[in-house]
Design a protein around this motif. Structure first.
Motif, short mmCIF file in Angstrom:
data_model
loop_
_atom_site.label_atom_id
_atom_site.label_comp_id
_atom_site.label_asym_id
_atom_site.label_seq_id
_atom_site.Cartn_x
_atom_site.Cartn_y
_atom_site.Cartn_z
N PHE A 1 -21.61 41.49 -18.17
CA PHE A 1 -20.61 42.30 -17.58
C PHE A 1 -20.31 43.48 -18.77
O PHE A 1 -20.58 43.37 -19.94
CB PHE A 1 -19.10 41.60 -17.43
CG PHE A 1 -19.16 40.67 -16.58
CD1 PHE A 1 -19.60 39.34 -16.40
CD2 PHE A 1 -18.20 41.20 -15.31
CE1 PHE A 1 -19.59 38.85 -15.01
CE2 PHE A 1 -18.10 40.36 -14.06
CZ PHE A 1 -18.91 39.15 -14.07
N ASP A 2 -19.92 44.54 -18.74
CA ASP A 2 -19.29 45.56 -19.45
C ASP A 2 -18.52 44.86 -20.17
O ASP A 2 -17.83 44.01 -20.16
CB ASP A 2 -18.78 46.78 -18.64
CG ASP A 2 -19.75 47.81 -17.90
OD1 ASP A 2 -19.32 48.57 -17.43
OD2 ASP A 2 -20.91 47.35 -18.21
N ASN A 3 -18.24 45.68 -21.62
CA ASN A 3 -17.32 45.12 -22.48
C ASN A 3 -15.99 45.96 -22.74
O ASN A 3 -15.84 46.87 -23.52
CB ASN A 3 -17.83 45.26 -24.07
CG ASN A 3 -17.18 44.60 -25.10
OD1 ASN A 3 -16.26 43.89 -24.85
ND2 ASN A 3 -17.65 44.72 -26.19
N ASP A 4 -15.47 46.04 -21.46
CA ASP A 4 -14.29 46.78 -21.16
C ASP A 4 -13.19 46.03 -20.59
O ASP A 4 -13.23 45.05 -20.18
CB ASP A 4 -14.54 48.07 -20.58
CG ASP A 4 -15.05 47.76 -19.11
OD1 ASP A 4 -15.10 46.54 -18.63
OD2 ASP A 4 -15.75 48.44 -18.40
N ASN B 1 -14.44 48.66 -28.44
CA ASN B 1 -14.97 47.48 -28.09
C ASN B 1 -13.94 46.65 -27.17
O ASN B 1 -12.79 46.62 -27.60
CB ASN B 1 -15.65 46.66 -29.22
CG ASN B 1 -17.07 47.32 -29.86
OD1 ASN B 1 -17.72 47.46 -29.11
ND2 ASN B 1 -16.68 47.56 -31.26
N GLY B 2 -14.34 46.21 -26.17
CA GLY B 2 -13.40 45.37 -25.32
C GLY B 2 -12.38 46.33 -24.34
O GLY B 2 -11.94 45.65 -23.43
N LEU B 3 -12.51 47.43 -24.74
CA LEU B 3 -11.78 48.49 -23.87
C LEU B 3 -12.54 49.44 -22.97
O LEU B 3 -12.13 49.76 -21.84
CB LEU B 3 -10.72 49.18 -24.75
CG LEU B 3 -10.02 48.31 -25.42
CD1 LEU B 3 -8.98 49.12 -26.56
CD2 LEU B 3 -8.80 47.73 -24.62
N ALA B 4 -13.58 49.88 -23.49
CA ALA B 4 -14.25 50.98 -22.83
C ALA B 4 -15.79 50.99 -23.06
O ALA B 4 -16.33 52.04 -22.98
CB ALA B 4 -13.83 52.34 -23.04
N SER B 5 -16.62 49.96 -23.34
CA SER B 5 -17.87 49.92 -23.61
C SER B 5 -18.76 49.51 -22.52
O SER B 5 -18.55 48.54 -22.09
CB SER B 5 -18.17 48.70 -25.04
OG SER B 5 -19.51 49.02 -25.27
N SER B 6 -19.36 50.55 -22.13
CA SER B 6 -20.28 50.37 -21.03
C SER B 6 -21.67 50.51 -21.54
O SER B 6 -22.04 50.77 -22.66
CB SER B 6 -20.06 51.46 -19.78
OG SER B 6 -20.18 52.70 -20.48
N ILE B 7 -22.70 50.35 -20.52
CA ILE B 7 -24.06 50.57 -20.86
C ILE B 7 -24.43 51.72 -21.50
O ILE B 7 -25.32 51.61 -22.38
CB ILE B 7 -25.07 50.15 -19.61
CG1 ILE B 7 -26.37 49.70 -20.06
CG2 ILE B 7 -24.91 51.38 -18.61
CD1 ILE B 7 -26.51 48.67 -20.68
N GLU B 8 -23.81 52.70 -21.24
CA GLU B 8 -23.88 54.06 -21.71
C GLU B 8 -24.07 54.12 -23.13
O GLU B 8 -24.54 54.88 -23.96
CB GLU B 8 -23.25 55.18 -21.06
CG GLU B 8 -23.75 55.64 -19.58
CD GLU B 8 -23.01 54.64 -18.60
OE1 GLU B 8 -23.50 54.71 -17.43
OE2 GLU B 8 -22.46 53.72 -18.87
N LEU B 9 -22.75 53.44 -23.59
CA LEU B 9 -22.69 53.28 -25.17
C LEU B 9 -23.90 52.62 -25.92
O LEU B 9 -24.19 52.98 -26.91
CB LEU B 9 -21.48 52.55 -25.43
CG LEU B 9 -20.40 53.29 -25.73
CD1 LEU B 9 -20.21 54.18 -26.65
CD2 LEU B 9 -19.80 53.83 -24.44
#
Length: 430
Positions: A284-287, A334-342
């Protein structure tokens, strides 16, 4: 060139089909004693209308509905299990459509979404099965071949099982048939195409699959939230860990437009329900959106071969530019808006000499936090694809590119996959 196999009703309507092989767990429902070869006029029932009678042939297995029902019950795909799974899939599909309806409230599709959501919300297992039985009796197509059919038709009802273990929809169809109805699995095209050896007993295949899974030899599978995530993971493995390319799979199940954490949770539940023997990691994304969805996933109840994880924390994400109601300011995303693009590298994230910022969007009330999203994903994705093209043509160029975050991600996934083979420690031992 692709070859196909299909399972048919007595009258030649297909229930399901397979490309370049047959699902092993479906295949092992048959035995050598079920083998049949039909040629000429009798085979035309299962052939397209333009096949000459002299070329018509069916080679494969043929079994009665009663026999297949008994076998499916024996291997755990019972009517009760299928009924429970159907209800979950219908509810999940309704949730997905509600999300699409809300997103496209001004589009021409809004009314169609509303009608289908209302229809799905009223479905029970008994009503679904009754409608399926009526549809089969009146001659509806069963397998939809990618077409969008009218509400209540057999193929529309069966579409809820799309991309699911094919034994489940088969068990549902069998419940609508008399005991002596025949199910025919035609393998002729696969055999002619060299995809299948007819002399191999399906039970031998089944035993081999079971043995491989118990020894951890089946390739591990990594599931992700979207199609681009899978593209990135495949590229990273091919370029950064090429010696592992044949030892891990990143399948793309995003045949529909929806994606994200909710869709991944649905796929994860399907894998659990189907008893997939491979080691599976759901990434999962880290968001905030993923964290919210994961609150409904009981990791302790998952099978030991299935793990759930999020993208690991990134150092660059601890002080990343964001845009919100109070303007632009660096924050820990981190944990709020981290997707694969980061994870695509600072070279892909930098546009006009600045990192592409994250913009805060919706508020996730259950977490008391805002969800963020990279402002210009398209530009970042295009730069990454260009970067991959360069690295593919000249692997030495990777020395001047930033692959550190993807290296971290691959290490994270490989470590987690390895842990699924490590037996739990005995708490009573020294």
């Amino acid at each position: 060139m692709s070859s196909y196999a299909a399972a048919y009703l007595d009258d030649g309507r297909s229930i399901c089909w397979f490309r370049n092989g047959v699902d092993e767990f479906f295949y092992m429902l048959f035995t050598e004693d079920d083998w049949i070869e039909i040629h000429g006029r009798d085979a035309l029932t299962f052939m397209p209308g333009d096949v000459p009678i002299e070329d018509a042939q069916v080679v494969g297995f043929q079994v009665s509905a009663r026999v297949l029902r008994d076998r499916l019950d024996l291997v755990g795909v019972s009517l009760a299990v299928v009924a429970a799974q159907l209800q979950r899939l219908v509810e999940s599909e309704a949730e997905i459509l509600e999300g699409l309806r809300d997103m496209f409230s001004d589009s021409d599709d809004f009314t169609e979404y509303e009608r289908e959501i209302e229809y799905l919300r009223q479905i029970t297992w008994d009503s679904w099965l009754t409608q399926l039985r009526l549809g089969i009796v009146r001659g509806d197509s069963v397998d939809r071949f990618g077409r969008r059919e009218s509400l209540g038709t057999a193929s529309h009802l069966m579409a809820v099982w799309e991309d699911f273990d094919p034994r489940y929809p088969l068990r549902a169809v069998l419940e609508t048939l008399p005991d002596d109805a025949l199910i025919t699995l035609d393998l002729a095209d696969l055999i002619e195409g060299g995809w299948l050896e007819p002399s191999i007993d399906p039970q031998t295949v089944g035993r081999r699959v079971a043995l491989d899974s118990s020894e951890g030899l089946l390739p591990p599978v990594v599931l992700a939230e979207g199609r681009f995530d899978i593209e990135v993971l495949n590229a990273a493995l091919r370029l950064r860990r090429p010696h592992l390319m044949k030892f891990i799979r990143f399948p793309d199940f995003s045949h529909k437009n929806e994606g994200g954490a909710s869709a991944l949770r649905q796929t994860l539940r399907a894998f659990v329900a189907a008893g997939i023997p491979n080691r599976v990691v759901a990434l999962f994304d880290n968001d905030a959106a993923a964290r919210d969805v994961l609150r409904s996933v009981d990791e302790d109840s998952l099978p030991s071969n299935i793990r759930v994880t999020c993208l690991p924390d990134l150092d660059t994400a601890t002080n990343y530019p964001t845009i919100g109601p109070h303007g632009q300011q660096p924050m820990d995303i981190n944990g709020l808006a981290s997707s694969i693009e980061l994870f695509l590298g600072t070279d892909a994230l930098t546009v006009n000499e600045s990192l592409v910022p994250v913009q805060w969007t919706g508020y996730v009330r259950s977490l008391g936090a805002y969800q963020g999203e990279l402002l210009d994903k398209g530009s970042v994705q295009r730069k990454f694809r260009q970067k991959v093209t360069v690295a593919t043509k000249d692997p030495h160029s990777m020395a001047t590119q930033d692959w550190s975050a993807l290296d971290l991600l691959l290490d994270h996934l490989l470590d987690l996959i390895a842990q699924t083979l490590t037996p739990p420690s005995d708490s009573g031992s020294e």
